[in-house]
Enzyme design. Structure first.
Site, mmCIF file in Angstrom:
data_model
loop_
_atom_site.group_PDB
_atom_site.id
_atom_site.type_symbol
_atom_site.label_atom_id
_atom_site.label_comp_id
_atom_site.label_asym_id
_atom_site.label_seq_id
_atom_site.Cartn_x
_atom_site.Cartn_y
_atom_site.Cartn_z
ATOM 1 N N ALA A 9 0.823 -1.212 0.000
ATOM 2 C CA ALA A 9 0.000 0.000 0.000
ATOM 3 C C ALA A 9 0.859 1.265 0.000
ATOM 4 O O ALA A 9 0.395 2.330 0.371
ATOM 5 C CB ALA A 9 -0.903 0.000 1.225
ATOM 6 N N GLY A 11 2.358 2.685 -2.616
ATOM 7 C CA GLY A 11 2.335 3.454 -3.862
ATOM 8 C C GLY A 11 1.750 4.842 -3.629
ATOM 9 O O GLY A 11 0.961 5.031 -2.699
ATOM 10 N N ARG A 15 -2.632 9.065 -9.363
ATOM 11 C CA ARG A 15 -3.738 9.197 -10.315
ATOM 12 C C ARG A 15 -5.085 9.452 -9.633
ATOM 13 O O ARG A 15 -6.053 9.811 -10.288
ATOM 14 C CB ARG A 15 -3.819 7.946 -11.210
ATOM 15 C CG ARG A 15 -2.835 8.016 -12.361
ATOM 16 C CD ARG A 15 -2.965 6.800 -13.243
ATOM 17 N NE ARG A 15 -2.368 5.626 -12.622
ATOM 18 C CZ ARG A 15 -2.679 4.365 -12.961
ATOM 19 N NH1 ARG A 15 -3.590 4.133 -13.887
ATOM 20 N NH2 ARG A 15 -2.081 3.359 -12.373
ATOM 21 N N GLN A 74 7.906 1.844 4.034
ATOM 22 C CA GLN A 74 8.876 1.789 2.932
ATOM 23 C C GLN A 74 9.234 3.241 2.612
ATOM 24 O O GLN A 74 8.397 3.997 2.129
ATOM 25 C CB GLN A 74 8.229 1.106 1.716
ATOM 26 C CG GLN A 74 9.185 0.849 0.577
ATOM 27 C CD GLN A 74 8.461 0.406 -0.698
ATOM 28 O OE1 GLN A 74 7.272 0.646 -0.895
ATOM 29 N NE2 GLN A 74 9.206 -0.221 -1.591
ATOM 30 N N ASP A 104 -5.022 -1.888 -3.306
ATOM 31 C CA ASP A 104 -5.947 -1.236 -4.238
ATOM 32 C C ASP A 104 -6.698 -2.248 -5.113
ATOM 33 O O ASP A 104 -7.271 -1.891 -6.125
ATOM 34 C CB ASP A 104 -5.206 -0.205 -5.102
ATOM 35 C CG ASP A 104 -4.110 -0.831 -5.936
ATOM 36 O OD1 ASP A 104 -3.945 -2.069 -5.898
ATOM 37 O OD2 ASP A 104 -3.413 -0.073 -6.639
ATOM 38 N N GLU A 155 6.955 -7.491 -17.811
ATOM 39 C CA GLU A 155 6.324 -6.218 -17.445
ATOM 40 C C GLU A 155 6.110 -5.331 -18.668
ATOM 41 O O GLU A 155 6.778 -5.495 -19.695
ATOM 42 C CB GLU A 155 7.179 -5.486 -16.400
ATOM 43 C CG GLU A 155 7.158 -6.137 -15.029
ATOM 44 C CD GLU A 155 5.764 -6.243 -14.425
ATOM 45 O OE1 GLU A 155 4.972 -5.298 -14.581
ATOM 46 O OE2 GLU A 155 5.461 -7.281 -13.814
ATOM 47 N N ASN A 169 -1.153 -10.535 -15.280
ATOM 48 C CA ASN A 169 -0.808 -10.749 -13.869
ATOM 49 C C ASN A 169 -1.606 -9.813 -12.974
ATOM 50 O O ASN A 169 -1.555 -8.593 -13.136
ATOM 51 C CB ASN A 169 0.694 -10.490 -13.687
ATOM 52 C CG ASN A 169 1.121 -10.589 -12.230
ATOM 53 O OD1 ASN A 169 0.525 -11.328 -11.451
ATOM 54 N ND2 ASN A 169 2.158 -9.833 -11.875
ATOM 55 N N ARG A 315 -30.280 9.531 11.988
ATOM 56 C CA ARG A 315 -28.839 9.750 12.188
ATOM 57 C C ARG A 315 -28.291 8.828 13.274
ATOM 58 O O ARG A 315 -29.062 8.184 13.992
ATOM 59 C CB ARG A 315 -28.612 11.226 12.526
ATOM 60 C CG ARG A 315 -28.906 12.165 11.327
ATOM 61 C CD ARG A 315 -28.899 13.609 11.747
ATOM 62 N NE ARG A 315 -27.688 13.949 12.490
ATOM 63 C CZ ARG A 315 -27.570 15.007 13.292
ATOM 64 N NH1 ARG A 315 -28.602 15.825 13.459
ATOM 65 N NH2 ARG A 315 -26.445 15.235 13.926
ATOM 66 N N TYR A 348 -37.948 17.358 14.791
ATOM 67 C CA TYR A 348 -36.563 17.056 15.109
ATOM 68 C C TYR A 348 -36.515 16.415 16.490
ATOM 69 O O TYR A 348 -36.940 17.020 17.479
ATOM 70 C CB TYR A 348 -35.681 18.320 15.094
ATOM 71 C CG TYR A 348 -34.296 17.998 15.625
ATOM 72 C CD1 TYR A 348 -33.494 17.062 14.968
ATOM 73 C CD2 TYR A 348 -33.808 18.572 16.793
ATOM 74 C CE1 TYR A 348 -32.243 16.717 15.458
ATOM 75 C CE2 TYR A 348 -32.554 18.235 17.293
ATOM 76 C CZ TYR A 348 -31.783 17.298 16.612
ATOM 77 O OH TYR A 348 -30.556 16.943 17.104
HETATM 78 C C1 UD1 Z 1 2.206 -4.634 -10.783
HETATM 79 C C2 UD1 Z 1 2.906 -5.878 -11.344
HETATM 80 C C3 UD1 Z 1 2.256 -6.257 -12.684
HETATM 81 C C4 UD1 Z 1 0.771 -6.463 -12.498
HETATM 82 C C5 UD1 Z 1 0.126 -5.242 -11.859
HETATM 83 C C6 UD1 Z 1 -1.294 -5.542 -11.497
HETATM 84 C C7 UD1 Z 1 5.198 -5.645 -10.567
HETATM 85 C C8 UD1 Z 1 6.575 -5.317 -10.950
HETATM 86 N N1 UD1 Z 1 4.305 -5.580 -11.545
HETATM 87 O O1 UD1 Z 1 2.492 -3.585 -11.686
HETATM 88 O O2 UD1 Z 1 2.832 -7.432 -13.178
HETATM 89 O O3 UD1 Z 1 0.166 -6.753 -13.749
HETATM 90 O O4 UD1 Z 1 0.815 -4.871 -10.652
HETATM 91 O O5 UD1 Z 1 -1.916 -4.395 -10.994
HETATM 92 O O6 UD1 Z 1 4.946 -5.987 -9.438
HETATM 93 N N2 UD1 Z 1 3.769 -0.634 -4.104
HETATM 94 C C9 UD1 Z 1 4.465 -0.492 -2.929
HETATM 95 N N3 UD1 Z 1 5.742 -0.078 -2.971
HETATM 96 C C10 UD1 Z 1 6.401 0.194 -4.137
HETATM 97 C C11 UD1 Z 1 5.675 0.040 -5.336
HETATM 98 C C12 UD1 Z 1 4.371 -0.383 -5.295
HETATM 99 O O7 UD1 Z 1 3.923 -0.724 -1.858
HETATM 100 O O8 UD1 Z 1 7.566 0.535 -4.073
HETATM 101 C C13 UD1 Z 1 2.363 -1.095 -4.062
HETATM 102 C C14 UD1 Z 1 1.370 -0.126 -4.654
HETATM 103 O O9 UD1 Z 1 0.813 0.685 -3.633
HETATM 104 C C15 UD1 Z 1 0.306 -1.051 -5.246
HETATM 105 C C16 UD1 Z 1 1.079 -2.302 -5.610
HETATM 106 O O10 UD1 Z 1 2.262 -2.254 -4.863
HETATM 107 O O11 UD1 Z 1 -0.680 -1.401 -4.284
HETATM 108 C C17 UD1 Z 1 1.362 -2.410 -7.082
HETATM 109 O O12 UD1 Z 1 2.223 -1.386 -7.479
HETATM 110 P P1 UD1 Z 1 2.175 -0.687 -8.897
HETATM 111 O O13 UD1 Z 1 3.270 0.264 -8.996
HETATM 112 O O14 UD1 Z 1 0.792 -0.190 -9.152
HETATM 113 O O15 UD1 Z 1 2.480 -1.938 -9.843
HETATM 114 P P2 UD1 Z 1 2.208 -2.012 -11.379
HETATM 115 O O16 UD1 Z 1 3.224 -1.243 -12.097
HETATM 116 O O17 UD1 Z 1 0.797 -1.727 -11.661
HETATM 117 CA CA CA Z 2 -1.102 -0.741 -10.505
#
Ligand code: UD1
Ligand code: CA
Length: 448
Positions: A9, A11, A15, A74, A104, A155, A169, A315, A348
């Protein structure tokens, strides 16, 4: 099988274009992150670690206070491989398997994870979850070997990505913990995005003689939330699911698509929900109750055979026993009405305890707030409150009393009394006619 769960989580969620962290957005009143946490709990994870960034750590902790969830920060988002490597170090218990979920991706089913677990029981070290995507996309792609083995995940930014068709994936992974730890240490970021890809474990597994495979699920199970638009799609999908579930359990929805429910809404069989009703969190409705159109209900317990609305607002802290009626334009907050009591129009009712078979007349206002503090009004059984009364709290109106219409009541009313607090009426005989004549004369003069 002993499984611990990592939820990614960290990321940025850029967006979403929102100052609220992505995982604290809600679907049917529930934080996005809770969907994965609940799944992790459902499969009886020994430990749950959520990987967050420094920016969202505090918010996430507050939202998820209590329970068995631990957080691990992280510092910089170097990729999914880096996130998993850090999280693995945070586990206290050494479970044989580790499940990686994405915060997500809210709709992964318990059953799907069970299918992954049974593959692990057959001896596979890595099991990814894949799906057949209907449109061209930016997901990683499965490169398959014989007998449903997985030999690599390609990827989006890798040259091979667009050269073949395959399953996409989802990112969800079940892996043997010690091998996952060993291989995540070896992941490098020598790729186009300079990220540590978790998906690189597959080709490394192939190299070191470990077995990888996949489980396939429906695409909509892997629905991800990356933007407000995708959040609205997820909301719609989840609402549909809630509506179908209620109807399958014997609740009549006259126009299902116009009613909105929360993840925790409980409505018993035999209830009827008219069009355009909204349920916030924390609502329970017992059987045979009817909720009429345009009512908004949150944090409320409703008993059997009640009639609510149209246009009722209930409420948090509202508690209605059986056969209670709350009619149009009535707002109730932190108040209980015992069986067979009624507030049918325009009232009320705040901070009150109302007994059984009591009638709250049209336009009654419970004056609960003095500008600084809230006060309680207690109304007994079999009380009749006439229309347009103001009940000024703190106040007690005892059993069997009557409050005269238009009264402003600010001192306690003893049992079986009549409380009347309004200026005495005077009838001035003949005055009506005199005034009418005077007015007529005036009108005639103006016309001339
Ligand atoms: C990733 C997968 C891809 C897959 C896709 C599905 C990898 C390299 N690729 O790509 O194969 O099809 O998900 O949605 O894993 N996150 C962290 N720390 C980081 C980076 C990401 O916690 O340093 C978390 C994000 O919050 C997210 C998840 O990891 O919940 C996926 O990261 P994201 O960068 O969206 O991966 P994709 O590039 O979409
Ligand atoms: Ca993603």
């Amino acid at each position: 099988m002993a499984v611990s769960t990592i939820i990614l989580a960290a990321g940025k969620g850029t967006r979403m274009k929102s100052p609220t962290p992505k995982i604290l957005h809600k679907i049917a009143g529930q934080h996005l992150i809770d969907f994965s946490v609940n799944l992790a709990k459902d499969i009886k994870s020994k430990e749950i670690i959520v990987v967050v960034s420094d920016e969202i750590e505090q918010g996430a902790k507050t939202a998820l206070s209590g329970g068995q969830v631990k957080f691990c920060s992280q510092k910089s988002q170097l990729g999914t491989g880096d996130a998993v490597k850090i999280a693995l170090k945070g586990f206290k218990i050494k479970s044989k398997y580790t499940l990686v979920l994405y915060a997500d991706t809210p709709f992964i089913k318990n059953n799907t994870i069970k299918k992954m677990i049974s593959k692990a029981e057959k001896g596979f070290e890595f099991i990814f979850l894949g799906f057949q995507a209907q449109t061209k996309n930016s997901y990683g792609k499965f490169k398959l070997g014989p007998k449903k083995t997985l030999i690599d995940i390609i990827e989006k930014n890798e040259p091979e990505h667009d050269t073949f068709e395959s399953l996409s994936n989802s990112g969800i992974l079940l892996a043997k913990s010690n091998i996952l730890a060993e291989l995540t240490e070896k992941i490098r970021n020598d790729n186009a995005k300079k990220e540590y890809y978790l998906t690189d474990v597959v080709k490394m597994a192939t190299k070191y003689g470990y077995a990888s495979t996949y489980v396939q699920c429906q695409e909509d199970e892997c629905l991800g939330v990356n933007s407000q638009q995708e959040l609205s799609v997820a909301e719609k999908k989840f609402q549909d699911h809630l509506r179908k579930k209620l109807m399958a359990h014997g609740v009549s929805l006259l126009s299902p698509e116009t009613c909105f429910f929360s993840h925790d809404t409980v409505i018993k069989a035999g209830c009827v929900i008219e069009p355009n009703v909204i349920f916030g969190t924390g609502v329970t409705v017992q059987s045979f109750t009817i909720i009429r159109s345009y009512s908004y209900i949150e944090g409320t317990q409703i008993g059997k055979h009640c009639q609510i609305g149209p246009f009722a607002r209930l409420r948090p802290g509202t508690n209605l026993s059986e056969k209670v009626k709350v009619g149009n334009f009535v707002e109730v907050k932190n108040a209980s009405l015992a069986s067979e009591s009624k507030a049918s129009h325009l009232s009320y009712i705040g901070d009150a305890k109302i007994g059984t078979n009591t009638n709250i007349g049209a336009g009654t206002i419970f004056c609960n707030y003095d500008g600084k503090n809230k006060h309680l009004t207690v109304v007994g059984d079999n009380v009749f409150v006439g229309s347009n009364a103001s009940l000024i709290a703190p106040l007690k109106i005892s059993d069997g009393s009557i409050v005269a219409a238009g009264s402003a009541i600010n001192s306690d009313v003893p049992p079986e009394s009549l409380a009347i607090a309004r200026p005495m009426q005077q009838n001035k005989i003949g005055f009506g006619k005199k005034i009418m004549l005077k007015l007529q004369k005036l009108t005639d003069k103006i016309k001339k």
